[in-house]
Write an enzyme that holds these catalytic residues in place. Structure first.
Site, short mmCIF file in Angstrom:
data_model
loop_
_atom_site.label_atom_id
_atom_site.label_comp_id
_atom_site.label_asym_id
_atom_site.label_seq_id
_atom_site.Cartn_x
_atom_site.Cartn_y
_atom_site.Cartn_z
N ARG A 1 8.27 32.67 1.78
CA ARG A 1 8.81 33.46 0.67
C ARG A 1 9.18 32.57 -0.52
O ARG A 1 10.18 32.78 -1.20
CB ARG A 1 10.04 34.28 1.12
CG ARG A 1 9.74 35.24 2.25
CD ARG A 1 8.71 36.29 1.85
NE ARG A 1 8.37 37.14 2.99
CZ ARG A 1 7.30 36.95 3.78
NH1 ARG A 1 6.50 35.92 3.57
NH2 ARG A 1 7.05 37.76 4.77
N SER B 1 12.46 44.61 2.45
CA SER B 1 13.40 43.91 3.33
C SER B 1 14.53 43.30 2.51
O SER B 1 14.28 42.56 1.56
CB SER B 1 12.67 42.82 4.10
OG SER B 1 11.69 43.36 4.95
N GLU C 1 17.05 38.52 0.42
CA GLU C 1 15.70 38.27 -0.06
C GLU C 1 15.50 38.96 -1.41
O GLU C 1 14.78 38.46 -2.28
CB GLU C 1 14.66 38.77 0.95
CG GLU C 1 13.23 38.53 0.55
CD GLU C 1 12.25 38.88 1.64
OE1 GLU C 1 11.30 39.63 1.36
OE2 GLU C 1 12.44 38.41 2.78
#
Length: 303
Positions: free
Chosen positions: A177, A228, A298
């Site tokens: 990520r 998410s 996130e």
């Protein structure tokens, strides 16, 4: 006259075809359906318009915020008193020397279908990721065992001084990520090149449909969300920790820890940014107290 007003005038003079909006509600441009107004938004339809908008901003020492599909983003209720460049109009695809090039504003879903239409495999995992290519490259988006770093071979971008570069994937510093672009938010991703093997169209389609079915069964697609909410902690799964702590279904205002998948915070109706952030802090505090694991968001908050 402040700098944003000057930028608006400059862009109207230089790019009369460029769509510009003032006090544009960001709730219309995020998958969470949350967020107050952006002071100024440009919606380029070509790479040339995007470059002109960005360079005009930099001349006035204004740093643009680059927006794709608005997933993985939470915008404050008071809005954003800056300049937003929404790139979804940059959605062209072309093949060059048997390599697929796509502009950064294309949705990952459309990109996966475009690959299928050419009989190219390798992007099936990306079909259900609710973002654009630019944002996907920036965060090395992935799902079901696939990541963009596995298929991207080169990226073209504008640096913070308005110079254009094309770098190979090895220079993108892809990680979990993350990428070099996440560390340089003033760099504008323009397009990316893919190396995709030939495949059987029916097999590719079947895989896309199977992953879509699995996603629909497990994720709360019936409600707005940003995807998410938390990064995967080392050695754990965020959703399992949250579920273990009995937090499924917990609400703050219109924000709720999804009853279907504890890794998602959903907008059940009328949720505010403040609701979401308060709920996130409650979740983080409970998980830390009961498991010793510190969760990290996130989803990015636009400041």
């Amino acid at each position: 006259m402040d700098r944003l007003e000057q930028l608006l005038r400059n862009l109207r003079d230089r790019c009369p075809e460029l769509e510009l909006r003032t006090e544009e509600p960001m709730s219309r441009h995020t998958t969470f359906r949350i967020g107050g107004p952006a002071a100024l938004m440009a919606l380029p339809r070509t790479v040339g318009e995007a470059k002109a908008a960005v360079r005009a901003a930099w001349e006035l020492e204004i740093r643009p915020f680059f927006l794709g599909n608005g997933s993985n983003l939470l915008v404050p209720d008071e809005g954003y008193r800056g300049f937003v460049v929404k790139l979804c109009g940059l959605d062209q695809i072309q093949e060059v020397n048997r390599r697929l090039w796509a502009e950064s504003g294309i949705s990952l879903a459309r990109l996966a279908w475009a690959a299928l239409g050419r009989g190219l495999a390798g992007l099936e995992f990306a079909h259900g990721i609710p973002g654009s290519l630019g944002g996907g490259v920036m965060m090395n988006a992935g799902a079901y065992g696939g990541e963009l770093s596995q298929v991207v071979t080169a990226v073209t971008y504008l640096d913070g001084e308005g110079n254009e570069h094309t770098i190979p994937a090895a220079g993108c510093e892809f990680g979990y990520r993350s990428s070099i672009f996440a560390r340089h938010p003033d760099w504008l991703i323009l397009k990316a090149e893919f190396s995709l093997p030939q495949g059987e169209a029916e097999e590719i389609r079947a895989k896309i449909e199977e992953l879509a079915r699995r996603r629909s069964e497990k994720q709360p697609l019936e409600y707005p969300s940003a995807g998410s909410m938390f990064k995967r902690p080392t050695g754990h799964f965020a959703a399992a920790l949250i579920d273990q702590c009995g937090l499924k279904g917990v609400c703050v205002g219109g924000a709720q820890v999804s009853e279907k998948h504890a890794g998602f915070v959903v907008n059940r109706g009328g949720a505010t940014c403040a609701d979401v952030l308060e709920l996130v802090e409650r979740v983080k505090a409970r998980v830390l107290a009961e498991t010793g694991v510190a969760l990290e968001m996130e989803v990015k908050v636009l400041r």
